[in-house]
Design an enzyme around this catalytic site. Structure first.
Site, mmCIF file in Angstrom:
data_model
loop_
_atom_site.group_PDB
_atom_site.id
_atom_site.type_symbol
_atom_site.label_atom_id
_atom_site.label_comp_id
_atom_site.label_asym_id
_atom_site.label_seq_id
_atom_site.Cartn_x
_atom_site.Cartn_y
_atom_site.Cartn_z
ATOM 1 N N ARG A 1 -11.948 -13.729 3.538
ATOM 2 C CA ARG A 1 -13.403 -13.547 3.376
ATOM 3 C C ARG A 1 -14.129 -14.888 3.337
ATOM 4 N NH1 ARG A 1 -12.350 -9.333 -1.342
ATOM 5 N NH2 ARG A 1 -10.735 -10.893 -1.578
ATOM 6 N N GLU B 1 1.565 1.587 -0.638
ATOM 7 C CA GLU B 1 2.988 1.403 -0.916
ATOM 8 C C GLU B 1 3.407 2.165 -2.176
ATOM 9 O OE1 GLU B 1 3.936 -3.030 0.308
ATOM 10 O OE2 GLU B 1 1.809 -2.736 -0.032
ATOM 11 N N HIS C 1 7.630 -6.013 3.733
ATOM 12 C CA HIS C 1 6.526 -5.040 3.863
ATOM 13 C C HIS C 1 7.031 -3.718 4.440
ATOM 14 C CE1 HIS C 1 3.588 -8.661 4.422
ATOM 15 N NE2 HIS C 1 3.583 -8.276 3.152
ATOM 16 N N ASN D 1 5.760 -2.308 -10.373
ATOM 17 C CA ASN D 1 6.000 -3.472 -9.531
ATOM 18 C C ASN D 1 6.050 -4.681 -10.466
ATOM 19 O OD1 ASN D 1 6.014 -5.553 -7.708
ATOM 20 N ND2 ASN D 1 4.272 -4.826 -6.520
HETATM 21 P P1 ADP Z 1 -1.344 -8.935 -0.773
HETATM 22 O O1 ADP Z 1 -0.534 -9.485 0.344
HETATM 23 O O2 ADP Z 1 -1.563 -9.892 -1.891
HETATM 24 O O3 ADP Z 1 -0.964 -7.529 -1.204
HETATM 25 P P2 ADP Z 1 -3.762 -7.676 0.218
HETATM 26 O O4 ADP Z 1 -3.204 -6.731 1.205
HETATM 27 O O5 ADP Z 1 -4.398 -7.137 -1.003
HETATM 28 O O6 ADP Z 1 -2.763 -8.839 -0.128
HETATM 29 O O7 ADP Z 1 -4.841 -8.560 0.991
HETATM 30 C C1 ADP Z 1 -5.510 -9.591 0.352
HETATM 31 C C2 ADP Z 1 -6.359 -10.307 1.365
HETATM 32 O O8 ADP Z 1 -7.292 -9.379 1.943
HETATM 33 C C3 ADP Z 1 -7.192 -11.413 0.755
HETATM 34 O O9 ADP Z 1 -6.695 -12.670 1.163
HETATM 35 C C4 ADP Z 1 -8.561 -11.198 1.335
HETATM 36 O O10 ADP Z 1 -8.924 -12.335 2.053
HETATM 37 C C5 ADP Z 1 -8.424 -10.097 2.325
HETATM 38 N N1 ADP Z 1 -9.636 -9.250 2.338
HETATM 39 C C6 ADP Z 1 -10.019 -8.318 1.474
HETATM 40 N N2 ADP Z 1 -11.233 -7.818 1.838
HETATM 41 C C7 ADP Z 1 -11.597 -8.460 2.957
HETATM 42 C C8 ADP Z 1 -12.736 -8.415 3.837
HETATM 43 N N3 ADP Z 1 -13.751 -7.587 3.614
HETATM 44 N N4 ADP Z 1 -12.750 -9.248 4.888
HETATM 45 C C9 ADP Z 1 -11.741 -10.093 5.120
HETATM 46 N N5 ADP Z 1 -10.659 -10.190 4.352
HETATM 47 C C10 ADP Z 1 -10.588 -9.391 3.289
#
Ligand code: ADP
Length: 401
Positions: free
Chosen positions: A285, A385, A180, A7
């Site tokens: 978070r 993915e 996505h 990626n």
């Molecule tokens: P991307 O779109 O960058 O691939 P991800 O699918 O990895 O993103 O998601 C990232 C987001 O997931 C972060 O913004 C984070 O806030 C959220 N996240 C990860 N763990 C938790 C959790 N335990 N509670 C709430 N949000 C979470």
């Protein structure tokens, strides 16, 4: 067969090496700060300590060479030689209308990806650098491309057209593409397998809620509508993107605040969403933490975020004249029980019988968070993915042999 999934971004390159006999990840990692001072390569192999190497990596060809060196390293590697990599699969953000499925790379495919640079000026050129970097290092290895938009190419015109003069679609291909797609495709198949029901029978609403977020209506296995549009800005409220808004706000903001078009674009993509409304963070978070300690702006941001997901679920249930499965995936969707609860609380009219205890369970497996007998099944499905990219690449390479 070993397949390397890549990626490539403009200054980063993530990789995962799969052994397709077991579909297991042999190693994964990322190169960050390509083209900047002190680039960082992080390499992970399960059961071993992570390796972190700082060096000067000025462009993608060197980045790929460093990754290959690491994969075959005497102490940190997992392969005897680079000859043990039989194929490479690339994630590509935009396939326009040209790519309705994953394909093996040849000269025509590369030309077409170039023709699509206009539609994804930040992403596609970076992906092309990744493809060329692999070509330079592994000239005889077949490469495949898997597109974020391809899954949504089944949408009908009623879903993908914007109600603006047709010339924009005819001349410039302005339409909804959706993103996505690899994730929505993967998790909908996982959901059907989990329920032991044919995908072709199901009406699924898939909520990919990460930093970027989108909902997709999947009717009988095919994307019927999706919340992201011509670009990933449309639809749900996201970490730093506004999602849906009245387009008249753009000229209004330009006039009132003396902003340029680029500044407004950057405001909507990078300084809006959770970040702007909470004033705290784009990370769910941190927003939830602040909300739980009484911050009112954080609460408002959380409520707006959940409300918009619920609105999309409602509209897609109407679009498909029903829904059998609602699923949550990606960083927020998989991990935030409080968000899932808030979204589902307002969906009892669908016959959804939410199970709070199941919702609180932590697991990396697909699971149901509704009670047995609920008219709508709500699932948490971990997305993957990279695995779908590896599977598509494997299928294409095997098919060619
Ligand atoms: P991307 O779109 O960058 O691939 P991800 O699918 O990895 O993103 O998601 C990232 C987001 O997931 C972060 O913004 C984070 O806030 C959220 N996240 C990860 N763990 C938790 C959790 N335990 N509670 C709430 N949000 C979470």
């Amino acid at each position: 067969m070993n397949i390397l999934v890549i990626n490539a971004g403009s200054s980063s390159l993530k990789y995962q090496l799969y052994d397709m006999t077991t579909e297991s990840v042999l190693a994964k990692g990322r190169v960050e700060r390509i083209g900047m001072e002190s680039s960082i390569l992080t390499h992970e192999v399960e059961g071993r300590a992570d390796v972190r190497e700082v060096s000067e990596i000025l462009e993608h060809t060197t980045a790929v060479r460093k990754v290959l060196d690491m994969l075959t390293h005497r102490s940190f590697g997992v392969l005897e030689s680079i000859g043990d990599i039989q194929a490479v699969g690339h994630r590509i953000v935009h396939g326009g209308e040209s790519f309705k499925e994953s394909v093996l790379i040849d000269a025509d495919v590369k030309l077409e990806i170039r023709n699509l640079f206009d539609l994804a000026p930040l992403h596609n050129p970076a992906h092309m650098m990744g493809i060329q970097a692999v070509e330079a290092n592994l000239p005889d290895v077949p490469q495949a491309v898997v597109f974020d938009t391809a899954f949504h190419q089944t949408m009908p015109a009623t879903s993908y057209l914007y109600a603006i003069p047709k010339v924009f679609y005819r001349k410039h291909k302005v339409r909804r593409y959706g993103f996505h797609g690899t994730s929505h495709d993967y998790v909908s198949k996982q959901a059907a397998a989990f329920l032991g029901r044919p995908l072709e029978e199901l009406k699924i609403i898939s909520c990919h809620i990460g930093n970027g977020a989108s909902c997709t209506a999947i009717l009988h296995g095919k994307s019927y509508d999706t919340s992201m549009g011509m670009t990933p800005l449309e639809g749900l409220m996201m970490g730093s993107r506004s999602g849906d808004l009245d387009p008249a706000i753009v000229p209004f903001a330009i006039n009132k605040e003396d902003l340029t078009l680029n500044e407004v674009n950057s405001m909507l993509n990078k300084h809006s969403g959770l970040m702007a409304v909470s004033g705290i963070s784009s990370d769910m978070r941190e927003v939830v933490e602040a909300m739980e300690s009484g911050d009112e702006n954080a609460r408002l941001a959380f409520e707006m975020y959940a409300y918009r997901i619920r609105k999309y679920i409602g509209s897609y249930a109407a679009a498909m004249n029903g829904v059998d499965v609602i699923l949550f995936t990606a960083g927020v969707g998989e991990n935030s029980a409080v968000l899932r609860k808030r979204v589902c609380e307002g969906l009892t009219f669908l016959g959804l019988d939410f199970d709070e205890e199941r919702n609180e369970l932590r697991s990396s497996e697909t699971r149901s968070i509704t009670r047995d007998g609920s008219a709508v099944n709500v699932l948490v499905v971990p997305t993957n993915e990279e695995l779908l990219i590896a599977r598509d690449t494997y299928r294409l390479v095997i098919g060619k042999e």
